[in-house]
Design a protein around this motif. Structure first.
Motif, short mmCIF file in Angstrom:
data_model
loop_
_atom_site.label_atom_id
_atom_site.label_comp_id
_atom_site.label_asym_id
_atom_site.label_seq_id
_atom_site.Cartn_x
_atom_site.Cartn_y
_atom_site.Cartn_z
N VAL A 51 16.32 4.64 1.98
CA VAL A 51 15.48 4.00 2.99
C VAL A 51 14.54 5.04 3.61
N PRO A 52 13.36 4.62 4.06
CA PRO A 52 12.44 5.55 4.73
C PRO A 52 12.92 5.88 6.13
N SER A 53 12.31 6.90 6.71
CA SER A 53 12.78 7.43 7.99
C SER A 53 12.71 6.41 9.12
N ASP A 54 11.65 5.61 9.16
CA ASP A 54 11.54 4.64 10.26
C ASP A 54 12.60 3.55 10.15
N GLU A 55 12.93 3.15 8.92
CA GLU A 55 14.00 2.18 8.73
C GLU A 55 15.35 2.78 9.10
N ILE A 238 9.60 -4.24 8.33
CA ILE A 238 9.65 -2.79 8.30
C ILE A 238 9.90 -2.36 6.86
N ALA A 239 9.29 -1.23 6.47
CA ALA A 239 9.44 -0.70 5.11
C ALA A 239 9.12 -1.79 4.10
N ASP A 240 10.11 -2.18 3.29
CA ASP A 240 9.90 -3.16 2.22
C ASP A 240 10.51 -4.51 2.57
N GLY A 241 10.72 -4.74 3.86
CA GLY A 241 11.31 -5.99 4.31
C GLY A 241 12.80 -5.87 4.50
#
Length: 249
Positions: A51-55, A238-241
């Motif tokens: 997962v990306p940092s914001d997620e 967010i990110a990819d949902g």
């Protein structure tokens, strides 16, 4: 580490980079940064399977707001979301983490150990379904407890099967979080349009048919969740949902 942004639903890559640079990276735990660097060194562009940092910050907030202690993770890769969970839950919290790729998990394991949270984690090297079925049987035999929180980021074609088992494994009031439920924005497209779009995405690699199959499964899964009276849902862009499902029945 400021990654090149590719996994976002925002039309403005610059805006997503702003979010990461302004609020995500400054708040990202040092051990998570180290795990991300280890993943980059080993896997290159496939680092985005984490997962990306914001997620990650979003998941951490959910875990703390819900007071989760007993958690489950389906799909681990090198363990960014797993370490996020381990850092967020209390010292006596527990995580059962399931993945078929032990080698990838072991890339992040030295950082997990360095963070001092390995004792919270039980890694199970297996396909998820048989493990979930065993957990359901234990709970039915009153030998197991319900989970407070579940994060699912694994085989998209199995999401519906996972969900049925989640309704047995989650406590009433518990939360299950499904990742990738907007699937690179392609859920709104016709299949031919989605195929062309995904062919142009560098993340697809050589498995375009697999990504198309994943898209079809996600489209069906989103419809299933929308009609399931056992859960309250909120789909977050967010990110990819990410779809949050709180069990109510």
């Amino acid at each position: 580490m400021a990654d090149k942004v590719t996994k976002t639903l925002l039309h403005s890559i610059e805006l997503q980079q702003y979010i990461l640079d302004t609020s995500a990276y400054p708040r990202e735990h040092q051990f998570l940064k180290e795990l991300k660097e280890a993943t980059m060194e080993k896997y290159g562009r496939l680092r985005e399977l984490n997962v990306p940092s914001d997620e990650g910050l979003f998941l951490s907030m959910l875990l703390k707001l819900t007071g989760a202690k007993r958690t489950l993770e389906i799909g681990v890769f090198t363990g960014y979301s797993l370490l996020t969970t381990a850092l967020a839950i209390p010292p006596d919290g527990q995580i059962i983490a399931i993945d078929t790729d032990k080698e990838a998990y072991e890339v992040g394991l030295p950082v997990i150990k360095k963070a001092g949270v390995e004792h919270k984690i039980k890694f199970v090297h297996s396909d998820a379904i048989p493990v979930l079925d065993n957990l359901v049987a234990e709970k039915e035999n009153e030998q197991g407890e319900g989970f407070d929180f579940v994060f699912v980021d694994a085989d998209k074609t199995a999401y519906a099967s996972y969900h049925e088992r989640m309704m047995d494994l989650l406590k009433v009031g518990g939360l299950v979080v499904y990742d990738n439920t907007l699937w690179y924005s392609t859920v709104r497209m016709e299949e031919d349009e989605a195929r062309e779009y995904m062919r142009s995405n560098e993340m697809m690699g050589d498995d375009l048919d697999g990504f198309i199959a994943g898209r079809a499964s996600i489209v069906g899964f989103n419809k299933l969740l929308a009609s399931d009276p056992r859960v309250e849902i909120s789909q977050v862009s967010i990110a990819d949902g990410v779809t949050l499902c709180r069990r109510v029945l």
